[in-house]
Design a protein around this motif. Structure first.
Motif, short mmCIF file in Angstrom:
data_model
loop_
_atom_site.label_atom_id
_atom_site.label_comp_id
_atom_site.label_asym_id
_atom_site.label_seq_id
_atom_site.Cartn_x
_atom_site.Cartn_y
_atom_site.Cartn_z
N ARG A 134 4.23 6.07 5.53
CA ARG A 134 3.71 7.06 6.48
C ARG A 134 3.18 6.37 7.75
O ARG A 134 3.37 6.84 8.86
CB ARG A 134 2.61 7.89 5.80
CG ARG A 134 2.56 9.33 6.28
CD ARG A 134 1.83 10.21 5.30
NE ARG A 134 0.46 9.80 5.05
CZ ARG A 134 -0.56 10.03 5.87
NH1 ARG A 134 -0.35 10.65 7.02
NH2 ARG A 134 -1.78 9.65 5.55
N LEU A 135 2.53 5.22 7.56
CA LEU A 135 2.03 4.47 8.73
C LEU A 135 3.20 4.10 9.65
O LEU A 135 3.13 4.29 10.88
CB LEU A 135 1.29 3.21 8.26
CG LEU A 135 0.64 2.38 9.36
CD1 LEU A 135 -0.55 3.11 9.99
CD2 LEU A 135 0.17 1.02 8.84
N CYS B 247 -6.05 9.52 4.19
CA CYS B 247 -5.26 9.08 3.03
C CYS B 247 -6.01 9.47 1.76
O CYS B 247 -7.22 9.57 1.77
CB CYS B 247 -5.14 7.57 2.96
SG CYS B 247 -4.48 6.76 4.37
N ARG C 258 -4.85 -4.09 7.36
CA ARG C 258 -5.33 -3.35 6.19
C ARG C 258 -6.44 -4.20 5.56
O ARG C 258 -6.21 -5.32 5.13
CB ARG C 258 -4.22 -3.09 5.18
CG ARG C 258 -4.63 -2.07 4.10
CD ARG C 258 -5.14 -2.76 2.85
NE ARG C 258 -5.81 -1.83 1.94
CZ ARG C 258 -6.25 -2.20 0.75
NH1 ARG C 258 -6.10 -3.44 0.33
NH2 ARG C 258 -6.86 -1.34 -0.02
N TRP D 66 -8.18 5.92 5.93
CA TRP D 66 -7.45 6.71 6.93
C TRP D 66 -6.51 5.79 7.70
O TRP D 66 -6.73 4.58 7.79
CB TRP D 66 -8.39 7.47 7.85
CG TRP D 66 -9.35 6.68 8.69
CD1 TRP D 66 -10.37 5.89 8.26
CD2 TRP D 66 -9.41 6.63 10.12
NE1 TRP D 66 -11.06 5.34 9.31
CE2 TRP D 66 -10.50 5.79 10.48
CE3 TRP D 66 -8.67 7.22 11.14
CZ2 TRP D 66 -10.84 5.52 11.81
CZ3 TRP D 66 -9.02 6.96 12.47
CH2 TRP D 66 -10.09 6.13 12.79
N LEU D 67 -5.45 6.41 8.19
CA LEU D 67 -4.49 5.69 9.02
C LEU D 67 -4.88 5.90 10.47
O LEU D 67 -5.23 7.02 10.85
CB LEU D 67 -3.08 6.25 8.86
CG LEU D 67 -2.46 6.36 7.47
CD1 LEU D 67 -1.02 6.87 7.60
CD2 LEU D 67 -2.49 5.03 6.77
N HIS E 188 0.84 -1.20 0.00
CA HIS E 188 0.00 0.00 0.00
C HIS E 188 0.88 1.25 0.00
O HIS E 188 1.90 1.30 0.69
CB HIS E 188 -0.87 -0.04 1.26
CG HIS E 188 -1.99 0.93 1.26
ND1 HIS E 188 -1.81 2.27 1.42
CD2 HIS E 188 -3.32 0.75 1.10
CE1 HIS E 188 -2.98 2.88 1.38
NE2 HIS E 188 -3.92 1.97 1.17
N GLU F 220 0.64 3.96 1.43
CA GLU F 220 0.74 4.71 2.69
C GLU F 220 1.54 3.96 3.77
O GLU F 220 1.57 4.37 4.92
CB GLU F 220 -0.66 5.01 3.23
CG GLU F 220 -1.47 5.95 2.35
CD GLU F 220 -0.95 7.39 2.40
OE1 GLU F 220 -0.73 7.91 3.50
OE2 GLU F 220 -0.77 7.99 1.32
N SER G 139 -4.91 10.03 10.60
CA SER G 139 -4.80 10.96 9.47
C SER G 139 -5.46 10.37 8.24
O SER G 139 -5.58 9.15 8.11
CB SER G 139 -3.34 11.31 9.17
OG SER G 139 -2.62 10.15 8.84
N ILE H 161 -4.91 0.59 8.42
CA ILE H 161 -5.37 1.41 7.30
C ILE H 161 -6.83 1.01 7.08
O ILE H 161 -7.12 -0.11 6.65
CB ILE H 161 -4.54 1.16 6.02
CG1 ILE H 161 -3.05 1.39 6.29
CG2 ILE H 161 -5.04 2.04 4.88
CD1 ILE H 161 -2.13 1.07 5.10
#
Ligand SMILES: C[S@@+](CC[C@H](N)C(=O)[O-])C[C@H]1O[C@@H](n2cnc3c(N)ncnc32)[C@H](O)[C@@H]1O
Length: 207
Positions: free
Chosen positions: A34-35, A185, A118, A198-199, A29, A31, A183, A149
């Protein structure tokens, strides 16, 4: 294949057998970086931490985590999912893949520093969510993290998949966990009926 005590596995197996796996991104993924950044910073995830993931599918994200130095135990209840994961990532060091139902009773094992999710919580029938949160909580050390996620908004409110927004997540996690990061995504390339993800990172309270 044994019948899950909670979520029915046969419909999942049928999807794997006919290739109706629209959630599968074919790669990690976008993100994940960032995760992990937030799990390390706000969540204090230690280097080399032990991570558990249920409903890993073809384990793209779990292989990514293993490639970043974590020791990852990843399970899926469907044998064909794990066969697919092994074909792609069977040789990745520190990635252990197994066929297992997250709801099945298991002997107590070593506890994990974090659980990754996820599209597992959001895939479950909503009446099974609390049992899932309880199961993953039991796998965590005190202060362990859930790094997720989640689908915030989908085109089909009645699912599947089933969105889990902040209010719904708080209802599920607040009794045992504190939210350490949340946060938004950008919309994912797939599944196409998901409009926003969103995370969120939750820390299990120590008793
Ligand atoms: C929506 S898919 C997500 C797969 C993967 N996490 C991804 O993002 O590509 C949900 C996965 O959970 C698996 N699953 C469903 N119920 C399960 C259970 N009780 N225990 C373990 N895996 C389960 C399904 O076989 C499926 O692969």
């Amino acid at each position: 294949m044994t019948q899950s005590p909670v979520e029915k596995i046969e419909p999942w197996r049928e999807r794997w057998l006919v290739g109706r796996t629209g959630w599968d991104q074919g790669q990690a993924h976008g993100e994940m970086g960032r995760l992990l950044e937030h799990a390390t910073r706000e969540g204090r995830l230690p280097p080399g931490a032990r991570i558990f993931s249920a409903g890993c599918g073809r384990a793209h994200n779990e292989a990514w985590l293993a490639g970043h130095g974590y020791s990852v135990d990843a399970v899926d209840a469907v044998p064909e999912a794990i066969e697919g994961a092994r074909a792609l990532y069977g040789k990745v060091p520190q990635l252990q893949l197994a066929v297992a139902d997250v709801f099945a009773a298991t002997a107590p094992g070593p506890l994990y520093d974090a659980v990754f999710d996820r599209a597992m919580l959001c895939a479950l029938q909503p009446q099974h969510r609390q049992a899932y949160v309880q199961k993953i909580s039991e796998k965590l050390k005190p202060n362990g993290l859930v790094m997720a996620i989640l689908f915030r908004q989908t085109r089909s409110p009645d699912g599947p998949p089933f969105s889990v927004n902040e209010d719904a997540a708080r209802e599920l996690f607040a009794a045992q966990f504190d939210l350490v990061h949340a946060s938004s995504c950008p919309p994912p390339p797939n599944p196409q009926n998901v409009l926003e993800e969103w995370l969120c990172i939750w820390r299990k309270r120590s008793l």
